[in-house]
Motif scaffolding. Structure first.
Motif, PDB file in Angstrom:
ATOM      1  N   VAL A 183       0.870  -1.183   0.000  1.00 28.93           N
ATOM      2  CA  VAL A 183       0.000   0.000   0.000  1.00 28.93           C
ATOM      3  C   VAL A 183       0.900   1.225   0.000  1.00 28.93           C
ATOM      4  CG1 VAL A 183      -1.676   1.329   1.335  1.00 28.93           C
ATOM      5  CG2 VAL A 183      -1.879  -1.155   1.232  1.00 28.93           C
ATOM      6  N   ARG A 184       0.651   2.127  -0.905  1.00 33.69           N
ATOM      7  CA  ARG A 184       1.433   3.367  -0.922  1.00 33.69           C
ATOM      8  C   ARG A 184       0.511   4.525  -1.263  1.00 33.69           C
ATOM      9  NH1 ARG A 184       6.855   3.311  -4.099  1.00 33.69           N
ATOM     10  NH2 ARG A 184       7.501   4.666  -2.419  1.00 33.69           N
ATOM     11  N   GLY A 185       0.985   5.694  -0.984  1.00 33.49           N
ATOM     12  CA  GLY A 185       0.170   6.875  -1.236  1.00 33.49           C
ATOM     13  C   GLY A 185       0.514   7.540  -2.558  1.00 33.49           C
ATOM     14  N   ALA A 186      -0.221   8.603  -2.849  1.00 40.11           N
ATOM     15  CA  ALA A 186       0.108   9.520  -3.948  1.00 40.11           C
ATOM     16  C   ALA A 186      -0.089   8.941  -5.341  1.00 40.11           C
ATOM     17  CB  ALA A 186       1.533  10.060  -3.811  1.00 40.11           C
ATOM     18  N   GLY A 187      -0.970   7.978  -5.496  1.00 38.73           N
ATOM     19  CA  GLY A 187      -1.373   7.573  -6.830  1.00 38.73           C
ATOM     20  C   GLY A 187      -0.358   6.731  -7.571  1.00 38.73           C
ATOM     21  N   TYR A 188      -0.709   6.472  -8.813  1.00 38.18           N
ATOM     22  CA  TYR A 188       0.076   5.593  -9.670  1.00 38.18           C
ATOM     23  C   TYR A 188       1.289   6.349 -10.214  1.00 38.18           C
ATOM     24  CZ  TYR A 188       1.112   2.804 -13.835  1.00 38.18           C
ATOM     25  OH  TYR A 188       1.727   2.079 -14.805  1.00 38.18           O
ATOM     26  N   TRP A 229      -6.484  -3.822 -18.269  1.00 35.92           N
ATOM     27  CA  TRP A 229      -7.064  -3.432 -16.988  1.00 35.92           C
ATOM     28  C   TRP A 229      -8.209  -4.371 -16.645  1.00 35.92           C
ATOM     29  CZ3 TRP A 229      -5.704   0.289 -20.649  1.00 35.92           C
ATOM     30  CH2 TRP A 229      -4.725   1.210 -20.258  1.00 35.92           C
ATOM     31  N   MET A 237     -14.383  -3.226 -12.667  1.00 31.74           N
ATOM     32  CA  MET A 237     -14.952  -3.197 -11.318  1.00 31.74           C
ATOM     33  C   MET A 237     -16.448  -2.973 -11.452  1.00 31.74           C
ATOM     34  SD  MET A 237     -15.807   0.219 -10.645  1.00 31.74           S
ATOM     35  CE  MET A 237     -15.741   0.428  -8.885  1.00 31.74           C
ATOM     36  N   GLU A 288     -19.708  -1.060 -10.524  1.00 33.57           N
ATOM     37  CA  GLU A 288     -20.101   0.259 -10.022  1.00 33.57           C
ATOM     38  C   GLU A 288     -21.503   0.205  -9.412  1.00 33.57           C
ATOM     39  OE1 GLU A 288     -18.973   3.201  -8.779  1.00 33.57           O
ATOM     40  OE2 GLU A 288     -17.668   3.259 -10.525  1.00 33.57           O
ATOM     41  N   MET A 344     -10.273  -5.063 -19.926  1.00 27.47           N
ATOM     42  CA  MET A 344     -10.239  -3.913 -20.836  1.00 27.47           C
ATOM     43  C   MET A 344      -8.814  -3.826 -21.380  1.00 27.47           C
ATOM     44  SD  MET A 344     -12.400  -1.080 -18.672  1.00 27.47           S
ATOM     45  CE  MET A 344     -11.771  -1.416 -17.040  1.00 27.47           C
ATOM     46  N   ARG A 369       4.717   9.620 -14.482  1.00 29.17           N
ATOM     47  CA  ARG A 369       3.514  10.452 -14.551  1.00 29.17           C
ATOM     48  C   ARG A 369       3.804  11.884 -14.109  1.00 29.17           C
ATOM     49  NH1 ARG A 369      -0.663   8.510 -16.327  1.00 29.17           N
ATOM     50  NH2 ARG A 369      -1.887  10.273 -15.574  1.00 29.17           N
ATOM     51  N   PRO A 407     -10.599   1.614  -7.023  1.00 30.42           N
ATOM     52  CA  PRO A 407     -11.996   1.414  -7.411  1.00 30.42           C
ATOM     53  C   PRO A 407     -12.550   0.121  -6.841  1.00 30.42           C
ATOM     54  CG  PRO A 407     -10.578   1.765  -9.321  1.00 30.42           C
ATOM     55  CD  PRO A 407      -9.694   1.521  -8.154  1.00 30.42           C
ATOM     56  N   SER A 458     -16.164   5.672 -10.240  1.00 29.88           N
ATOM     57  CA  SER A 458     -14.939   5.247 -10.901  1.00 29.88           C
ATOM     58  C   SER A 458     -15.216   4.947 -12.377  1.00 29.88           C
ATOM     59  CB  SER A 458     -14.379   4.036 -10.156  1.00 29.88           C
ATOM     60  OG  SER A 458     -13.139   3.699 -10.700  1.00 29.88           O
ATOM     61  N   TYR A 471      -5.741   6.565 -12.445  1.00 22.88           N
ATOM     62  CA  TYR A 471      -4.337   6.895 -12.217  1.00 22.88           C
ATOM     63  C   TYR A 471      -4.104   8.032 -11.220  1.00 22.88           C
ATOM     64  CZ  TYR A 471      -2.787   3.780 -15.936  1.00 22.88           C
ATOM     65  OH  TYR A 471      -2.504   2.673 -16.693  1.00 22.88           O
ATOM     66  N   GLY A 472      -5.164   8.484 -10.585  1.00 22.59           N
ATOM     67  CA  GLY A 472      -4.976   9.559  -9.620  1.00 22.59           C
ATOM     68  C   GLY A 472      -4.915   9.026  -8.209  1.00 22.59           C
ATOM     69  N   GLY A 473      -5.384   9.859  -7.296  1.00 21.01           N
ATOM     70  CA  GLY A 473      -5.419   9.448  -5.892  1.00 21.01           C
ATOM     71  C   GLY A 473      -4.349  10.131  -5.092  1.00 21.01           C
ATOM     72  N   THR A 474      -4.749  10.578  -3.931  1.00 22.75           N
ATOM     73  CA  THR A 474      -3.810  11.277  -3.066  1.00 22.75           C
ATOM     74  C   THR A 474      -3.510  10.495  -1.806  1.00 22.75           C
ATOM     75  OG1 THR A 474      -5.697  12.449  -2.144  1.00 22.75           O
ATOM     76  CG2 THR A 474      -4.453  13.572  -3.857  1.00 22.75           C
ATOM     77  N   GLY A 475      -4.382   9.576  -1.446  1.00 19.24           N
ATOM     78  CA  GLY A 475      -4.180   8.832  -0.210  1.00 19.24           C
ATOM     79  C   GLY A 475      -3.539   7.489  -0.472  1.00 19.24           C
ATOM     80  N   ALA A 476      -3.471   6.701   0.587  1.00 16.79           N
ATOM     81  CA  ALA A 476      -2.863   5.386   0.467  1.00 16.79           C
ATOM     82  C   ALA A 476      -3.822   4.432  -0.234  1.00 16.79           C
ATOM     83  CB  ALA A 476      -2.518   4.845   1.853  1.00 16.79           C
ATOM     84  N   ALA A 477      -3.277   3.635  -1.136  1.00 17.18           N
ATOM     85  CA  ALA A 477      -4.093   2.662  -1.860  1.00 17.18           C
ATOM     86  C   ALA A 477      -3.235   1.456  -2.191  1.00 17.18           C
ATOM     87  CB  ALA A 477      -4.645   3.274  -3.151  1.00 17.18           C
ATOM     88  N   LYS A 501      -4.140   0.572  -8.134  1.00 18.93           N
ATOM     89  CA  LYS A 501      -3.858   1.827  -8.849  1.00 18.93           C
ATOM     90  C   LYS A 501      -3.692   1.608 -10.348  1.00 18.93           C
ATOM     91  CE  LYS A 501      -1.147   3.707  -5.057  1.00 18.93           C
ATOM     92  NZ  LYS A 501       0.240   4.036  -4.686  1.00 18.93           N
ATOM     93  N   LYS A 502      -2.974   0.573 -10.697  1.00 19.96           N
ATOM     94  CA  LYS A 502      -2.638   0.378 -12.099  1.00 19.96           C
ATOM     95  C   LYS A 502      -3.650  -0.495 -12.826  1.00 19.96           C
ATOM     96  CE  LYS A 502      -0.316  -0.249 -15.956  1.00 19.96           C
ATOM     97  NZ  LYS A 502      -1.428  -0.913 -16.649  1.00 19.96           N
ATOM     98  N   MET A 549     -10.551   1.903 -15.900  1.00 23.25           N
ATOM     99  CA  MET A 549      -9.795   2.502 -17.012  1.00 23.25           C
ATOM    100  C   MET A 549      -9.309   3.928 -16.688  1.00 23.25           C
ATOM    101  SD  MET A 549     -12.711   3.599 -19.788  1.00 23.25           S
ATOM    102  CE  MET A 549     -13.792   2.187 -19.686  1.00 23.25           C
ATOM    103  N   PRO A 550      -8.237   4.347 -17.345  1.00 26.00           N
ATOM    104  CA  PRO A 550      -7.753   5.719 -17.147  1.00 26.00           C
ATOM    105  C   PRO A 550      -8.795   6.749 -17.602  1.00 26.00           C
ATOM    106  CG  PRO A 550      -6.074   4.359 -18.182  1.00 26.00           C
ATOM    107  CD  PRO A 550      -7.336   3.555 -18.187  1.00 26.00           C
TER     108      PRO A 550
END
Lengths: 472, 433
Positions: A131-136, A149, A152, A154, A452, B42, B196, B259, B285-291, B296-297, B301-302
């Motif tokens: 687990v890490r922060g700050a996105g991909y 991909w 998921m 929704e 996808m 990125r 997501p 998502s 591809y975003g997100g600011t917290g832990a995931a 993430k990847k 879809m992007p």
């Protein structure tokens, strides 16, 4: 259900016990920390004067992770603690520099890059989901697994299963034969072929058929597989003497092993035949009449696989090289789809089990491979990386690759590392399944509607833009 | 010197590190060589340093830093604008309008924002209260919004309530009658791009006494906001959610944050028919917290692919003019914003860019130990002082000012007088991959 009630009901919820298993061999640190000593000395002197000797203020360091907390602080940074946050170099750009460590980046090879090595090392040492922060942080897409991909579920999808907790998702898979339908005689007794399969708790097998050439590695694989209720595929010679783990050991039998089958000392549940051989098939069937016989072969010829199925083989262990390539250079993702589709078109996909190895080196590759058509993944090189093996040059060919294991490798540590890796991958699989709203991993097999692909998405999104062609 | 004698060690330590950090944020964008370990595909070194520079000066960089695209090799990074010849540009003094409406329906308040961007949800606990304050004040200054995320509504934010979106997610943390009533916009978070289908997760180490109190929980326990809403399995169920909000606050606009699954177009249309004013797509591809890294990847879809898919479907259903489509998840620059709009969005929701403006290096250690070493994604009492709210506010305002300059200049060259004219203008884009 509370634990005591589960026990009363004879039910045991599957769980992999994890425990920290730190590295036994010191690997190069991720970062190099370079501090110009004269700059640091000047800073300290000026702060002694400026802060009038207020020690706690002067010695307050920019690193929270202990890089400068050794006896002499920044004069001898403890690089192994550096996480690359860059606060130190931001605060002191004049004399602190953080660099990626080129020695660390040499771990692995051109396919199993150091990023994958880092990930496996974390998973095997902790048993946790990374687990890490700050996105991909990586590339947008790419070839192979990176161009795919998973879906998921929704909010407003009417077909969603609903998921009320990851702990209720099953990761059990079946290895063997299940007929498309059963037939019964007038007395109600089944006639014709009956199901012949075993169930294992994970869609992860341990592939050591080419790699577990040393006895202690084979034992680590076998014991871990037994404790996890999965299977370890091992060379025949290494399988001998592992009778205590009989239910988990899958010996790989080559023609030269045929005269020695009785030396195995136990009746395996599954035997792998190395390449199709009529005589060998007869011999193995005679020696182990209850065993499920799997064919260990390349991916190359999907039509031939269907032919083998008609001759009695119901489990296929398909091998690409360690970089996920077939002999003709195609990637394993496409090869799996071809094999799966061939069986679907022959109308016998439900009757056979497809296992795959080669090029599946990260947790996310497992669900992707299953979506493409595998029933389970027989993991190969990641097991060695979990045991801190080093790659000796490029390791692509199954016969030509060489890995160096730590000299102090021991069984208890190795078993825990592999358990941790399996637990981490299973938990990550549960994340994927939970996101899709699937309650069991068997439903993932061949679910191409859950995939996808970058080529398709990009064409849908960008077709018609100046400069865009399908060839892009 | 006299000052020093009267200050506590803690005050001096905080002041010392703040001064050093600010020095570094100013130094590196102007240095000949960037910090070697900074950046990734990125958010490249240049993008991070350019954002620091914009946050300091309020203008686009003029020193050669690449501030338009990253190096991911796909998505926004393989798109560019097809700029006409100079004779087709609008005069330099042309008034260019960057405002967009957030409500295209007949009901509810008619809200406009001055720039086609607002701040995405970051919860109290995942970020510090100082960061929340900085974002809220910046939103007020800019005439836009920021979102609480799902962690409660600290009392210090009430002052800026006209610019704050209250987020409602499955954990319902901080969702109270008054926080719904404060809100000009209420955002339902059904899913988020970085993870997501996995829900939200505040690690136990970050659930301090204050954070736990805000979330009406107990300290030092991991707090989950589980996916999905178990009260919502259909458009009709979602409609009930909207009705519930409208009952509590009839003025509020409703935003639905989702998502990007393969059927994202149908999700968007469903959200519209359930009464949403804003459909907010959050790409993967975003997100600011832990995931989890795997999420993430690999899941969903992007955003670059989701926007045109949804835009086209809304058009085909004849509802495109009745809903505002906001995009987030990997939108890093003013040029990304413009590309997203040209692909079909009305505007964008920004997260990481704001954090980088106030000092994030994208080291990804948000969840480790005491939290962010720069005082952003932390609840550590000492660390969070490293980012004073007034400094952060100005940095965010400056960054958006620099974005606005770029957007106006781009629109002028494209011959457009309003950002609204750019929406869906795929003909102005070109593929450079």
């Amino acid at each position: 259900m509370p634990e005591h009630r589960e026990a009363q009901a004879g039910y045991h919820r599957y769980h992999i016990p994890t425990r920290p298993a730190p590295d036994i061999e010191k690997w190069p640190s991720r970062f190099k920390v370079k501090v110009r000593r004269t700059g640091l000395a000047k800073l300290l002197l000026s702060e002694v004067f400026h802060y009038r000797g207020r020690k706690d203020v002067i010695l307050s360091r920019p690193c929270m992770y202990g890089v400068f907390s050794g006896p002499v602080g920044g004069f001898m940074p403890r690089e192994e603690h550096c996480v690359g946050c860059l606060r130190c170099t931001t605060e002191f750009p004049e004399f602190v520099r953080i660099e990626h460590n080129p020695e660390r980046q040499k771990l692995g090879d051109s396919y199993f890059t150091f990023n994958y090595v880092d990930q496996i090392a974390y998973e095997a040492s902790s048993g946790l989901v990374p687990v890490r922060g700050a996105g991909y942080r990586g590339k947008f897409g790419g070839e192979g697994w990176d161009g795919m991909w998973t879906d998921m579920s929704e909010i407003v999808r009417p077909t969603r299963d609903g998921i009320h907790g990851r702990e209720t998702i099953s990761t059990v898979v079946d290895i063997g034969y299940t007929p498309n339908f059963l037939q019964f005689d007038a007395a109600g007794q089944p006639t014709g072929s009956l199901p012949h399969y075993i169930s294992i708790q994970l869609p992860i097998l341990f592939e050591g058929g080419d790699l577990a050439r040393e006895g202690h590695v084979a034992r680590i694989y076998a014991r871990t597989a037994a404790e996890l209720d999965t299977l370890a595929v091992l060379p025949f010679d290494q399988a001998i003497g592992l009778g205590e783990y009989a239910h988990a050991v899958v010996p790989v039998v080559r023609p030269q092993d045929a005269p020695r089958l009785s030396q195995l000392g136990f009746a395996p549940r599954v035997v792998e035949m190395h390449g199709w051989d009529d005589a060998l098939y007869t011999t193995i069937t005679a020696a182990f009449p209850e065993a499920i016989i799997a064919l260990r072969t390349g991916f190359e010829d999907a039509a031939a696989l269907v032919g083998y199925a008609r001759r009695g083989i119901k489990v296929f262990h398909l091998l690409a090289d360690y970089h996920g390539r077939s002999q003709d250079g195609r990637f394993v993702l496409d090869l799996i789809r071809e094999a799966h589709t061939a069986f679907v078109e022959a109308g016998i996909r439900e009757e056979v089990t497809l296992l795959g190895s080669g090029g599946m080196i990260a947790a996310e590759h497992m669900p992707k491979a299953m979506i493409c058509g595998l029933d389970a993944v027989a993991v190969d090189t990641p097991l060695l990386v979990a045991l801190q093996a080093r790659f000796n040059g490029e390791c692509a060919g199954r016969d030509a690759s060489h890995f160096s294991l730590p000299s102090n490798l021991n069984e208890a540590w190795g078993v825990q590392r592999l358990k941790n890796l399996a637990a981490s991958w299973r938990d990550q699989l549960l994340e994927i399944l939970g996101a899709m709203g699937l309650r069991e991993v068997r439903r993932l097999r061949g679910e191409m509607g859950r995939a996808m692909f970058m080529k398709t998405l990009e064409a849908d999104a960008f077709a018609g833009l100046l400069g865009y062609t399908e060839a892009n | 010197m006299a000052d020093i004698a009267h200050k506590t060690d803690e005050q001096l330590i905080v002041e010392k590190h703040i001064a050093n950090l600010h020095n570094g944020f100013a130094h590196w964008p102007r240095a000949e060589e960037a910090p070697p370990a900074l950046g990734d595909s990125r958010w490249t070194q240049d993008l991070i340093l350019a954002t620091w520079l914009m946050a300091e000066t309020g203008k686009p960089p003029e020193n050669g830093l690449e501030y338009k695209i990253g190096a991911s090799g796909g998505g926004f990074d393989v798109l560019d604008f097809n700029i006409p010849t100079e004779d087709k540009w609008l005069p330099a003094d042309t008034e260019i309008d960057l405002s967009i409406p957030l409500n295209r329906r007949d009901d509810g308040a008619q809200l406009n924002i001055n720039i086609p961007m607002y701040g995405g949800g970051m919860s109290y606990g995942s970020i510090s209260e100082h960061v929340m304050q900085a974002r809220a004040r910046a939103a007020q200054h800019l005439g836009t919004f920021t979102s609480t995320g799902e962690g409660g509504y600290p009392p210090s934010l009430v002052l800026y309530k006209d610019h704050i979106i209250t987020q409602v997610a499955t954990g319902m943390f901080g969702v109270r009658e008054e926080t719904i009533q404060y809100a000009p916009i209420v955002e339902f978070k059904y899913a988020q791009g970085a993870k997501p289908g996995l829900g939200g997760h505040l690690l136990g180490d970050k659930a301090t006494d204050v954070v736990a109190a805000m979330r009406e929980s107990v300290p030092w326990v991991s707090l989950f906001s589980p996916f999905p809403f178990h009260s919502v399995y259909s458009v009709e169920d979602h409609r009930k959610h909207v009705d519930w909000i409208r009952t509590t606050n009839p003025r509020a606009l409703v935003s639905v944050k989702v998502s990007t699954p393969t059927d994202v177009d149908m999700v968007a249309v469903g959200s519209y028919f359930a009464g949403a004013h804003i459909v907010h797509l959050d790409g993967s591809y975003g997100g600011t917290g832990a995931a989890p890294e795997i999420a993430k990847k690999n899941i969903a879809m992007p955003i670059e692919f989701a926007i045109p898919k949804v835009h086209k479907y809304l058009v085909s259903e004849n509802v495109r003019e009745e809903v505002t489509l906001m995009a987030s998840g990997g939108v890093r620059t003013a040029y990304d914003v413009a590309k997203a709009i040209a692909l079909g969005a009305d505007g964008c929701v920004m997260g990481t860019a704001e954090l980088i403006a106030i000092g994030c290096t994208r080291c990804s250690n948000c969840e480790r130990g005491r939290g962010c070493p720069f005082g952003l994604t932390t609840t550590d009492p000492l660390l969070q002082q490293l980012m004073p709210a007034d400094w952060g506010q100005q940095r965010i305002v400056n960054m958006y000012n620099a974005y606005a300059i770029q957007l106006r200049e781009l629109l002028r060259k494209l011959g457009l007088r309003s950002i609204r004219e750019l929406r869906g203008r795929r003909d102005l884009l070109k593929y450079v991959g």
